[in-house]
Design a protein around this motif. Sequence first.
Motif, PDB file in Angstrom:
ATOM      1  N   LYS A  67       0.813  -1.229   0.000  1.00 30.20           N
ATOM      2  CA  LYS A  67       0.000   0.000   0.000  1.00 30.20           C
ATOM      3  C   LYS A  67       0.845   1.279   0.000  1.00 30.20           C
ATOM      4  N   SER A  68       1.964   1.199  -0.683  1.00 25.58           N
ATOM      5  CA  SER A  68       2.878   2.347  -0.711  1.00 25.58           C
ATOM      6  C   SER A  68       3.111   2.876  -2.119  1.00 25.58           C
ATOM      7  N   GLY A  69       2.324   2.395  -3.090  1.00 22.51           N
ATOM      8  CA  GLY A  69       2.512   2.870  -4.463  1.00 22.51           C
ATOM      9  C   GLY A  69       3.025   1.786  -5.397  1.00 22.51           C
ATOM     10  N   THR A  70       2.885   0.541  -4.988  1.00 17.76           N
ATOM     11  CA  THR A  70       3.350  -0.603  -5.776  1.00 17.76           C
ATOM     12  C   THR A  70       2.721  -0.620  -7.171  1.00 17.76           C
ATOM     13  N   THR A  71       1.399  -0.476  -7.206  1.00 26.93           N
ATOM     14  CA  THR A  71       0.663  -0.572  -8.468  1.00 26.93           C
ATOM     15  C   THR A  71       1.120   0.529  -9.428  1.00 26.93           C
ATOM     16  N   TRP A  72       1.277   1.728  -8.898  1.00 32.19           N
ATOM     17  CA  TRP A  72       1.725   2.869  -9.708  1.00 32.19           C
ATOM     18  C   TRP A  72       3.139   2.620 -10.242  1.00 32.19           C
ATOM     19  N   ARG A 161       6.344   5.185   1.342  1.00 32.58           N
ATOM     20  CA  ARG A 161       5.233   6.107   1.579  1.00 32.58           C
ATOM     21  C   ARG A 161       5.119   6.368   3.067  1.00 32.58           C
ATOM     22  N   SER A 169      -4.483   3.175   4.027  1.00 29.85           N
ATOM     23  CA  SER A 169      -4.777   2.598   2.718  1.00 29.85           C
ATOM     24  C   SER A 169      -4.962   1.082   2.845  1.00 29.85           C
ATOM     25  N   TYR A 238       6.628   8.142  -2.581  1.00 26.28           N
ATOM     26  CA  TYR A 238       5.295   8.291  -3.166  1.00 26.28           C
ATOM     27  C   TYR A 238       4.868   9.766  -3.204  1.00 26.28           C
ATOM     28  N   CYS A 277      -0.276   6.250 -16.741  1.00 27.29           N
ATOM     29  CA  CYS A 277      -0.167   5.598 -15.428  1.00 27.29           C
ATOM     30  C   CYS A 277      -0.843   6.386 -14.311  1.00 27.29           C
ATOM     31  N   PHE A 302      -7.390  -1.580  -6.204  1.00 26.66           N
ATOM     32  CA  PHE A 302      -6.029  -1.036  -6.099  1.00 26.66           C
ATOM     33  C   PHE A 302      -5.993   0.477  -6.330  1.00 26.66           C
ATOM     34  N   ARG A 304      -7.744   4.014  -5.317  1.00 28.32           N
ATOM     35  CA  ARG A 304      -8.675   4.706  -4.428  1.00 28.32           C
ATOM     36  C   ARG A 304      -8.488   6.194  -4.596  1.00 28.32           C
ATOM     37  N   LYS A 305      -7.846   6.847  -3.624  1.00 23.17           N
ATOM     38  CA  LYS A 305      -7.736   8.298  -3.643  1.00 23.17           C
ATOM     39  C   LYS A 305      -6.387   8.753  -4.203  1.00 23.17           C
ATOM     40  N   GLY A 306      -5.351   8.034  -3.792  1.00 19.41           N
ATOM     41  CA  GLY A 306      -4.022   8.372  -4.282  1.00 19.41           C
ATOM     42  C   GLY A 306      -3.547   9.742  -3.835  1.00 19.41           C
TER      43      GLY A 306
HETATM   44  P1  A3P Z   1      -4.902   5.129  -1.234  1.00 21.88           P
HETATM   45  O1  A3P Z   1      -5.617   3.969  -0.650  1.00 21.88           O
HETATM   46  O2  A3P Z   1      -4.322   6.044  -0.204  1.00 21.88           O
HETATM   47  O3  A3P Z   1      -5.708   5.862  -2.249  1.00 21.88           O
HETATM   48  P2  A3P Z   1      -0.295  -0.321  -3.595  1.00 21.88           P
HETATM   49  O4  A3P Z   1      -0.296  -0.107  -5.064  1.00 21.88           O
HETATM   50  O5  A3P Z   1       1.079  -0.447  -3.017  1.00 21.88           O
HETATM   51  O6  A3P Z   1      -1.246  -1.381  -3.194  1.00 21.88           O
HETATM   52  O7  A3P Z   1      -0.824   1.060  -2.959  1.00 21.88           O
HETATM   53  C1  A3P Z   1      -2.155   1.445  -3.116  1.00 21.88           C
HETATM   54  C2  A3P Z   1      -2.250   2.951  -2.988  1.00 21.88           C
HETATM   55  O8  A3P Z   1      -1.712   3.551  -4.166  1.00 21.88           O
HETATM   56  C3  A3P Z   1      -3.686   3.404  -2.881  1.00 21.88           C
HETATM   57  O9  A3P Z   1      -3.632   4.551  -2.045  1.00 21.88           O
HETATM   58  C4  A3P Z   1      -4.023   3.737  -4.322  1.00 21.88           C
HETATM   59  O10 A3P Z   1      -5.104   4.622  -4.477  1.00 21.88           O
HETATM   60  C5  A3P Z   1      -2.714   4.353  -4.783  1.00 21.88           C
HETATM   61  N1  A3P Z   1      -2.538   4.291  -6.243  1.00 21.88           N
HETATM   62  C6  A3P Z   1      -2.826   3.251  -7.063  1.00 21.88           C
HETATM   63  N2  A3P Z   1      -2.535   3.577  -8.335  1.00 21.88           N
HETATM   64  C7  A3P Z   1      -2.052   4.825  -8.326  1.00 21.88           C
HETATM   65  C8  A3P Z   1      -1.594   5.716  -9.351  1.00 21.88           C
HETATM   66  N3  A3P Z   1      -1.607   5.354 -10.609  1.00 21.88           N
HETATM   67  N4  A3P Z   1      -1.162   6.927  -8.967  1.00 21.88           N
HETATM   68  C9  A3P Z   1      -1.177   7.310  -7.676  1.00 21.88           C
HETATM   69  N5  A3P Z   1      -1.600   6.521  -6.664  1.00 21.88           N
HETATM   70  C10 A3P Z   1      -2.025   5.292  -6.990  1.00 21.88           C
END
Ligand code: A3P
Length: 338
Positions: A67-72, A161, A169, A238, A277, A302, A304-306
């Motif tokens: 939950k630290s920006g992995t997906t991004w 993050r 998150s 992040y 992205c 994955f 949410r608010k970001g």
């Molecule tokens: P929030 O729940 O605070 O919105 P991970 O990817 O490590 O699981 O982290 C998830 C967090 O990254 C979530 O934070 C999610 O909204 C945010 N996130 C996912 N995709 C993103 C993107 N493309 N840009 C910025 N934040 C992103």
Amino acid sequence: GRRSWAAAFGDMAKLIPTLPLETRCPTVPLRQFSGFWLPEMILSGVAAVHTRFEPRPDDIFLASFPKSGTTWLKALAFATLNRAQHPPSDPGHPLRLRNPHDCVSFFELPSALSESTGGAQEDVFEALPSPRVLATHLPYSLLPERVVADSCSGRVVYVCRDPKDALVSGWLFMKKHTAATAKGAGGEDDDVPPTYPLQDAFELFCAGRCVGGPQWLHVLGYWEESRRRPDKVLFLQYEEMLRDPWTNVKRLAEFMGCPFTVEEETAGTVDAVVELCSLDSLKRSKGNRSGTTILGIENASFFRKGAAGDWRNHLTPEMAARLDEIVDGVLQGSGLTF
Ligand code: A3P
């Protein structure tokens, strides 16, 4: 140290039941191994990557605490590295059709799954074209020796993050996931508590008892290595990425050995990667509006608010101060602050 674990990895199945157990975190039991709390089912995967994973000189590892920006980071690295084959503005870009987690896999995960199913899924990694991008939630101290050795030219990108936002998150993610699971399973899943108060998640997080925890030691391991070997480990934040995605994508590209050319910059390729992205664009994409990832987690969950500092909407000032004190105490003198 890393080497002395080799014996333990050889007999992980016997070792696992002897390790300290934590069952209060939904949805998987955690075991404490070499100072970190990891999902029990991952430990066999950790053993597999130590004994069987064959690194390549041009491998890129994307590492993070959950939950630290992995997906991004997965999306950005994938889009940047593959931009010749898949121009970011391409309407059929893989990231518009699939979840970033389906484009870049956790390297401890398929092995863990194959261990439990008796398959040999690490072949999946063998089959990937070079340069490969792989991800991991493992702490730096648990990466295989062959990956971190000076002789291995593979590189590691870490995203960190603010722990307060990672906690919130993760809690919201877990609530959503457990609600969906309970619904899907007709409410029969005994592993999933009907409610999971933030106070409980907070206490466990402060005790380091969460996936990959303690968060501050996870971060510190990569931070220290990035200071020691900046050519090996790139440390991203992040909050900085949110503030200035453009500069951070350029840093990422340079570090991965595929810097953007002046022509590309002028042609708007960096902006196109950032746009492709972005949270909104990924959220809207066809691949993320429905479906689930390999672990049965909804693709949409994955995104949410970001935002930076959303913890303010959930944690009390007292909770925040308590967590800050724990983290600051450990990071003091490291040069890293949140
Ligand atoms: P929030 O729940 O605070 O919105 P991970 O990817 O490590 O699981 O982290 C998830 C967090 O990254 C979530 O934070 C999610 O909204 C945010 N996130 C996912 N995709 C993103 C993107 N493309 N840009 C910025 N934040 C992103």
